[in-house]
Design an enzyme around this catalytic site. Structure first.
Site, mmCIF file in Angstrom:
data_model
loop_
_atom_site.group_PDB
_atom_site.id
_atom_site.type_symbol
_atom_site.label_atom_id
_atom_site.label_comp_id
_atom_site.label_asym_id
_atom_site.label_seq_id
_atom_site.Cartn_x
_atom_site.Cartn_y
_atom_site.Cartn_z
ATOM 1 C CB ALA A 183 -0.957 -0.135 0.957
ATOM 2 N N GLY A 206 -5.547 0.060 -12.081
ATOM 3 C CA GLY A 206 -6.448 -0.223 -10.952
ATOM 4 C C GLY A 206 -7.521 0.423 -10.410
ATOM 5 N N GLY A 207 -8.193 0.830 -9.213
ATOM 6 C CA GLY A 207 -9.430 1.421 -9.233
ATOM 7 C C GLY A 207 -9.006 2.627 -8.702
ATOM 8 C CG ASP A 208 -12.515 5.278 -7.980
ATOM 9 O OD1 ASP A 208 -12.407 5.157 -8.788
ATOM 10 O OD2 ASP A 208 -13.849 4.884 -7.717
ATOM 11 N N GLY A 250 -10.281 -2.019 -10.886
ATOM 12 C CA GLY A 250 -10.891 -1.772 -9.711
ATOM 13 C C GLY A 250 -12.481 -2.229 -9.439
ATOM 14 C CB SER A 251 -13.555 -2.615 -5.888
ATOM 15 O OG SER A 251 -12.899 -4.031 -5.257
#
Length: 547
Positions: A183, A206-208, A250-251
């Site tokens: 992270a 990736g996501g946000d 991403g999600s």
């Protein structure tokens, strides 16, 4: 209106038909010359239009000498036989790769192959098209790419290698790829180690959450390099030089959806290649003089903060965790007491209910001019703004189910309009949405309107304001364990909303803020909108495409 001068015009073959191909400074166009045999007299004019094609030069990705890989595998056997015969007669060919726009804002890379009678003409076409592409100075040549291998459904690395990297290679874009190992790996690398002078942009796969890492690292690095102290709430931040590209994997891909119109990796890669640029506002969030985070999409307290907090322990569920936590939070139906203070935007900046949606080329979000006369005006506006900071604040005290600040529409596939459909990407404001205490049924009606075309603000318990700054101070009757509760309420100038504590056993004293999907450690915050602090490889949602 005079036609643009032609740089080159030739009769070439495309598939098994002869076409006239024309290139000027803005368009590459081709049209069939010969009529089809046995053409029936009943064919409409629409068929003639379909036989003409035009591609904007700015949406041509690349041109190269044709290889076997360029041949169209979708052709029928009969067509392939004709193409093979044509290739023998016209052995020299070049391939033009360009953007083809589809429904729902999706872009794809298409190829058109032109066959020439001689090698000299073929090389002339390739050279002239490449010369026109070289004039497009906004296109990136070198990118720094960060891939989150664990985001969403753990498909980031595969999406980049299979869908994105081949397009970058075709467009002659070099990319240095870093697969993150922990992270904030990307954030820390951008803040201290990355040699940003080598690159024309930074791309996150990736996501946000991954985008937030990149954005925080790039903004922090820019302020450090320019000697700006970002911990000061009133600091005037320096806009970032490098653009940020988002390859959604991403999600949640809310930021990509709200700035491009789709969460499609190929579409995002093509926006990067053609060098699109969309400025975006960023909210700086502080607790007293402590810098907390930056936000570009949603700051949420109450309902959305509770959903985020509850979902953190369910990350193993993937995107489904938000559904489960959302239902749980809705059934809890908590409300929170506090004071919200805000500095309203000027009257000429519209309002959140004017139904003026932010679209590609939005005049509201155009960059502000910087001539000397306008710099004097800007100085006067800053002085006026300082006066407004002292006198123009509005204060609301009450019980709230949700307090949201939307700096963009926050649209996503489940909520095509978003939390604030008329929010602008780069006008220097955020839309502050206050949902007061109401029945569970009324709140459900409000949430339901995010999925349809009804006005979600048309309820007696909902109000929305377009603001440049705001502060929130929670009111609580008993001490709490959060860090910000050590601060006395009197220090901020806010007073309790009632003289005696109100007791209720189904709602905790405090919620927490979610900032672009990440929880904040303090409930008392102050927020300032930094106008056009970053730029994305995007162009906003195109109106024509939507129609």
């Amino acid at each position: 209106m005079e036609k643009e001068p032609r740089f080159l015009s030739s009769r070439l073959f495309q598939k098994h038909k002869q076409v006239e191909v024309v290139l000027n400074s803005s368009v590459l166009a081709w049209k069939e010359i010969e009529e089809s045999r046995k053409r029936s007299s009943g064919i409409s004019n629409t068929s003639d239009t379909a036989r003409s094609h035009a591609v904007q030069v700015c949406e041509i990705l690349a041109v190269r000498k044709t290889t076997e890989d360029d041949q169209d595998s979708t052709e029928t056997r009969r067509s392939q036989k004709k193409v093979k015969q044509q290739s023998q007669l016209y052995p020299h060919a070049f391939t033009v790769s360009y953007v083809r726009k589809r429904r729902q804002h999706q872009w794809r890379c298409s190829n058109v192959i032109f066959h020439c009678a001689n090698q000299g003409l073929c090389e002339q076409w390739i050279q002239l098209i490449n010369e026109q592409l070289s004039l497009l100075t906004n296109r990136p040549k070198s990118l720094l790419v960060y891939i989150n291998p664990l985001g969403g459904k753990r498909r980031g690395k595969r999406i980049y290698e299979q869908k994105v990297a081949p397009l970058f290679t075709r467009a002659c874009i070099s990319a240095d790829v870093i697969v993150t190992e922990r992270a904030n790996h990307a954030r820390d690398h951008l803040k201290t180690e990355a040699n940003l002078d080598k690159y024309d942009g930074v791309v996150c796969v990736g996501g946000d959450g991954m985008f937030s890492e990149i954005m925080h690292g790039l903004v922090t690095r820019t302020q450090t390099d320019n000697g700006v102290d970002q911990t000061q709430p009133d600091a005037e931040l320096v806009p970032c030089r490098l653009r940020i590209g988002i390859i959604p994997a991403g999600s949640t891909d809310c930021i990509c959806f709200a700035t491009v119109g789709t969460s499609d990796p190929v579409t995002s890669a093509l926006h990067i290649i053609v060098g699109d640029c969309q400025p975006v506002d960023v909210c700086s969030v502080h607790h007293d003089d402590i810098f907390l985070r930056y936000s570009v999409s949603l700051l949420g307290y109450g309902f959305y903060g509770d959903v985020q907090t509850d979902s953190e322990a369910k990350r193993w569920l993937g995107p489904a965790r938000y559904d489960l936590s959302g239902v749980k939070t809705f059934l809890s139906h908590n409300y929170y007491e506090g004071t919200i203070s805000f500095l309203p935007a000027e009257n000429n900046m519209g309002n959140p209910r004017d139904k003026l949606q932010c679209r590609s080329g939005c005049y509201v979000c155009q960059p502000k001019p910087t001539s000397q006369d306008e710099q004097w005006e800007t100085s006067e506006e800053k002085e006026k703004s300082n006066e407004d900071d002292r006198s123009g604040w509005s204060v609301i005290r009450g019980k709230f189910i949700a307090i949201n600040a939307a700096s963009m529409s926050c649209a996503c596939p489940r909520s095509p309009k978003g939390l604030s459909p008329s929010a602008h990407l780069a006008d220097g404001t955020t839309d502050l949405i206050l949902v007061r205490k109401c029945s569970r049924l009324n709140f459900f009606r409000h949430l339901l309107r995010h999925t349809n075309k009804d006005d979600q603000f048309d309820h007696w318990f909902v109000e929305v304001h377009r603001v440049k700054k705001f502060r929130f101070q929670p009111w609580h009757s008993e001490p709490d364990s959060l860090e910000d509760l050590s601060e006395s309420p009197q220090k901020t100038g806010f007073s309790p909303i009632c003289s005696a504590p109100t007791t209720y056993n189904y709602s905790p004293a405090l919620s927490s803020w979610t900032c672009d999907g990440e929880p904040l450690p303090h409930a008392a915050i102050q927020v300032s909108v930094q106008c056009q602090l970053i730029r994305l490889f995007a162009r906003g949602i195109e109106e024509q495409q939507q129609q």
